[in-house]
Design a protein around this motif. Structure first.
Motif, short mmCIF file in Angstrom:
data_model
loop_
_atom_site.label_atom_id
_atom_site.label_comp_id
_atom_site.label_asym_id
_atom_site.label_seq_id
_atom_site.Cartn_x
_atom_site.Cartn_y
_atom_site.Cartn_z
N ASP A 1 0.83 -1.21 0.00
CA ASP A 1 0.00 0.00 0.00
C ASP A 1 0.86 1.26 0.00
O ASP A 1 0.59 2.21 -0.76
CB ASP A 1 -0.93 0.00 1.22
N LEU A 2 1.89 1.28 0.83
CA LEU A 2 2.77 2.44 0.88
C LEU A 2 3.58 2.57 -0.41
O LEU A 2 3.86 3.68 -0.88
CB LEU A 2 3.70 2.34 2.08
N ARG B 1 2.52 1.73 -3.40
CA ARG B 1 1.63 2.33 -4.40
C ARG B 1 1.52 3.84 -4.20
O ARG B 1 1.50 4.61 -5.17
CB ARG B 1 0.24 1.67 -4.33
N GLN B 2 1.45 4.26 -2.95
CA GLN B 2 1.39 5.69 -2.66
C GLN B 2 2.67 6.39 -3.13
O GLN B 2 2.62 7.48 -3.73
CB GLN B 2 1.20 5.90 -1.16
N SER C 1 2.74 -3.35 -7.24
CA SER C 1 2.50 -2.00 -6.71
C SER C 1 2.83 -0.91 -7.72
O SER C 1 2.46 0.25 -7.51
CB SER C 1 3.34 -1.78 -5.45
#
Length: 287
Positions: free
Chosen positions: A229-230, A232-233, A261
């Motif tokens: 998730d991080l 992808r951010q 990602s």
């Protein structure tokens, strides 16, 4: 037959030094194979077949052949599979025939090399396959056995990866300790560029470090120990301005999500640091 070569690697010196280590050259009583010399007639001849007991990705056969040729220049060797080939269990890899003492003396050095390099290539292929169809490249690292870097990084290429830095000389990689001394990612990157370094990889472990590193001129970002998730951010924030690399804690069961990602690269130290030896054997028969 075309001589196998590898940039930066001296095959003749490697074979000579490895055999000298096994033979105890320079040590009291050393310099010969006491078992073969005392048990096997000097003119005895063997035929042999090297085979894989498991399914593996093959690496190191030309190097193995060089060990046998160093002790018996007249030996006949047939390499049966290409480097980087995936073979099933119980596949023959090499056939050879020649002086029995020479073959027995060279056997362990040859097998150790093939087992180690094929183990790395096999693990690497497993990670490449686990990444699925993500548009992402697997990289190795500098976590190699001292003295074997060129061989181990060759093995990762045979398994389908690309090489990261070969050493400390071919790119700057700014990590947390560099950042701590420099006072921040921006200052560390600025100093590297001011010194004339063309490729500057900057490690970041927080999202708020990304813009300062980019503004200072980093040419690649290493996104350290970030979950999918991080990651992808971070990839969204970078927006293609430089390549991105995920690193840290990557395992076979997590690499697919990490690769998906959106990062350009995933680096995995365990390819060279933790690969088990492949099960490769060599059986001889008298001629």
């Amino acid at each position: 037959m075309t001589q196998w070569t590898l940039a930066g690697f001296d095959l003749d010196a490697f074979v000579r030094n490895t055999l000298a280590e096994d033979l105890g050259v320079g040590l009291p009583g050393g310099g010969h194979d006491v078992t073969s010399e005392s048990v096997i007639p000097a003119d005895a001849r063997f035929a042999g077949a090297m085979d894989s007991r498991d399914a593996i990705t093959v690496c190191g056969l030309p190097i193995a052949a060089a060990f046998f040729r160093a002790l018996d220049p007249a030996i006949e060797i047939e390499i049966l599979v290409d480097e980087g080939a995936a073979v099933a269990a119980n596949s023959d890899l090499m056939r050879l025939s020649g002086n029995a003492c020479a073959m027995l003396t060279a056997e362990r050095s040859a097998l150790n090399t093939v087992q180690h390099l094929s183990g790395i290539a096999t693990m690497t292929r497993g990670y490449v396959d686990a990444m699925g169809d993500a548009h992402c490249v697997l990289l190795d690292t500098r976590k190699t056995i001292p003295g074997l870097r060129h061989l181990e990084k060759y093995a990762t290429r045979m398994g389908g990866a690309q090489n990261h830095r070969m050493g400390l000389w071919d790119a700057a990689m700014i990590k947390d300790n560099h950042v701590m001394v420099a006072g921040g990612v921006a200052e560390a990157v600025r100093r590297a560029l001011a010194a004339g370094v063309r490729e500057v990889i900057c490690e970041v472990d927080r999202i708020d470090q990304i813009e300062p590193a980019l503004a200072a001129g980093a040419t690649r970002l290493l996104l350290d120990n970030m979950g999918p998730d991080l990651l992808r951010q971070a990839v969204t924030l970078v927006a293609g301005r430089v390549p991105t690399e995920a690193s840290g804690g990557v395992r076979l069961d997590t690499i697919a999500a990490i690769a998906a990602s959106g990062v350009d690269y995933v680096s995995v130290g365990r390819l060279t640091q933790s690969a088990p030896a492949a099960d490769v054997g060599l059986d001889f028969t008298p001629l």
